[in-house]
Design a protein around this motif. Structure first.
Motif, short mmCIF file in Angstrom:
data_model
loop_
_atom_site.label_atom_id
_atom_site.label_comp_id
_atom_site.label_asym_id
_atom_site.label_seq_id
_atom_site.Cartn_x
_atom_site.Cartn_y
_atom_site.Cartn_z
N ALA A 1 9.59 20.65 -23.13
CA ALA A 1 10.57 19.63 -22.79
C ALA A 1 10.12 18.23 -23.17
CB ALA A 1 10.87 19.68 -21.29
N GLY A 2 8.86 18.10 -23.62
CA GLY A 2 8.39 16.80 -24.09
C GLY A 2 7.21 16.20 -23.36
N ALA A 3 6.59 16.94 -22.45
CA ALA A 3 5.41 16.41 -21.77
C ALA A 3 4.33 16.07 -22.80
CB ALA A 3 4.87 17.41 -20.76
N ASP A 4 3.57 15.03 -22.54
CA ASP A 4 2.52 14.61 -23.45
C ASP A 4 1.30 15.51 -23.37
OD1 ASP A 4 3.68 12.07 -24.53
OD2 ASP A 4 3.73 11.61 -22.39
N ALA A 5 1.09 16.12 -22.21
CA ALA A 5 -0.04 17.02 -22.01
C ALA A 5 0.38 18.03 -20.95
CB ALA A 5 -1.27 16.26 -21.55
N ALA A 6 -0.23 19.19 -21.00
CA ALA A 6 0.09 20.22 -20.01
C ALA A 6 -1.15 21.04 -19.68
CB ALA A 6 1.21 21.13 -20.51
N ALA A 7 -1.18 21.50 -18.46
CA ALA A 7 -2.29 22.34 -18.01
C ALA A 7 -1.74 23.30 -16.95
CB ALA A 7 -3.41 21.50 -17.43
N THR A 8 -2.59 24.20 -16.54
CA THR A 8 -2.18 25.23 -15.59
C THR A 8 -3.24 25.39 -14.51
OG1 THR A 8 -1.04 26.43 -17.34
CG2 THR A 8 -1.55 27.67 -15.37
N GLY A 9 -2.79 25.55 -13.29
CA GLY A 9 -3.68 25.98 -12.23
C GLY A 9 -4.11 24.95 -11.22
N GLU A 10 -4.84 25.45 -10.25
CA GLU A 10 -5.26 24.68 -9.09
C GLU A 10 -6.14 23.48 -9.44
OE1 GLU A 10 -6.28 26.67 -5.16
OE2 GLU A 10 -8.28 26.18 -5.94
N ASN A 11 -7.16 23.68 -10.26
CA ASN A 11 -8.04 22.57 -10.59
C ASN A 11 -7.32 21.52 -11.42
OD1 ASN A 11 -10.78 21.50 -10.23
ND2 ASN A 11 -10.79 21.55 -12.47
N ALA A 12 -6.43 21.94 -12.29
CA ALA A 12 -5.65 20.99 -13.09
C ALA A 12 -4.80 20.11 -12.18
CB ALA A 12 -4.77 21.73 -14.09
N VAL A 13 -4.23 20.67 -11.13
CA VAL A 13 -3.45 19.88 -10.17
C VAL A 13 -4.36 18.86 -9.51
CG1 VAL A 13 -2.19 19.93 -7.97
CG2 VAL A 13 -1.66 21.61 -9.73
N ALA A 14 -5.53 19.29 -9.05
CA ALA A 14 -6.45 18.39 -8.35
C ALA A 14 -6.88 17.22 -9.24
CB ALA A 14 -7.67 19.16 -7.87
N VAL A 15 -7.24 17.52 -10.48
CA VAL A 15 -7.69 16.46 -11.40
C VAL A 15 -6.53 15.53 -11.75
CG1 VAL A 15 -8.56 16.03 -13.72
CG2 VAL A 15 -9.60 17.82 -12.32
N ALA A 16 -5.39 16.08 -12.08
CA ALA A 16 -4.25 15.26 -12.48
C ALA A 16 -3.75 14.38 -11.34
CB ALA A 16 -3.13 16.15 -13.01
N CYS A 17 -3.82 14.85 -10.11
CA CYS A 17 -3.38 14.05 -8.96
C CYS A 17 -4.23 12.80 -8.79
CB CYS A 17 -3.42 14.88 -7.68
SG CYS A 17 -2.04 16.03 -7.51
N ARG A 18 -5.49 12.86 -9.18
CA ARG A 18 -6.37 11.70 -9.06
C ARG A 18 -6.05 10.62 -10.09
NH1 ARG A 18 -10.58 15.82 -8.35
NH2 ARG A 18 -11.20 15.47 -10.50
N ARG A 19 -5.37 11.01 -11.18
CA ARG A 19 -5.12 10.09 -12.29
C ARG A 19 -3.69 9.57 -12.36
NH1 ARG A 19 -8.33 13.86 -16.61
NH2 ARG A 19 -10.40 13.43 -15.80
#
Length: 136
Positions: free
Chosen positions: A47-65
């Motif tokens: 759909a156009g996201a600039d970056a994508a990841a999957t899973g629990e740790n990805a959520v934790a890291v992305a939430c900090r940024r």
């Protein structure tokens, strides 16, 4: 450049629509999509996201940024979205310093009282408007 995190699960349909609408309204924003599974992440990336990841740790890291976190309300409820949202994911979203824009979808045994039952298209429009307000 504003950093928007979109989180979704299951098939990623809400996240896909949200990413697409955000890219149209806020083309300068950097949108990171994190899916609770690879299907959701893939849908948001297409759909156009600039970056994508999957899973629990990805959520934790992305939430900090992130400056803003958006997704269905289930992303803040442990075991929601048919169990795909882990307690650690819900905690990461809840403890983030980012603004949270939660789409009130009434399913998976979570009912939001007092919220009109709008169609998904209208909910996405409202979420995008609120995200724009947060970033201005």
């Amino acid at each position: 450049m504003p950093r928007i995190l979109v989180i979704d699960a299951q098939g990623g349909g809400i996240g896909r629509q949200l990413v697409s609408a955000l890219k149209k309204e806020l083309p300068q924003a950097h949108i990171t999509a994190v899916g609770a599974n690879s299907l959701a992440a893939s849908a948001m990336l297409k759909a156009g996201a600039d970056a994508a990841a999957t899973g629990e740790n990805a959520v934790a890291v992305a939430c900090r940024r992130a400056d803003v976190i958006a997704g269905p309300i289930g992303i803040v409820i442990a075991d929601a979205l048919l169990g795909e949202i882990t307690p650690a994911m819900a905690c990461a979203v809840g403890q983030s310093s980012a603004k949270r824009i939660l789409i009130p979808v009434n399913h998976c045994d979570n009912i939001v009282v007092g919220v009109p039952d709008l169609n998904l298209s209208r909910l996405i429009q409202e979420a995008v408007a609120r995200i724009k307000d947060c970033l201005i």
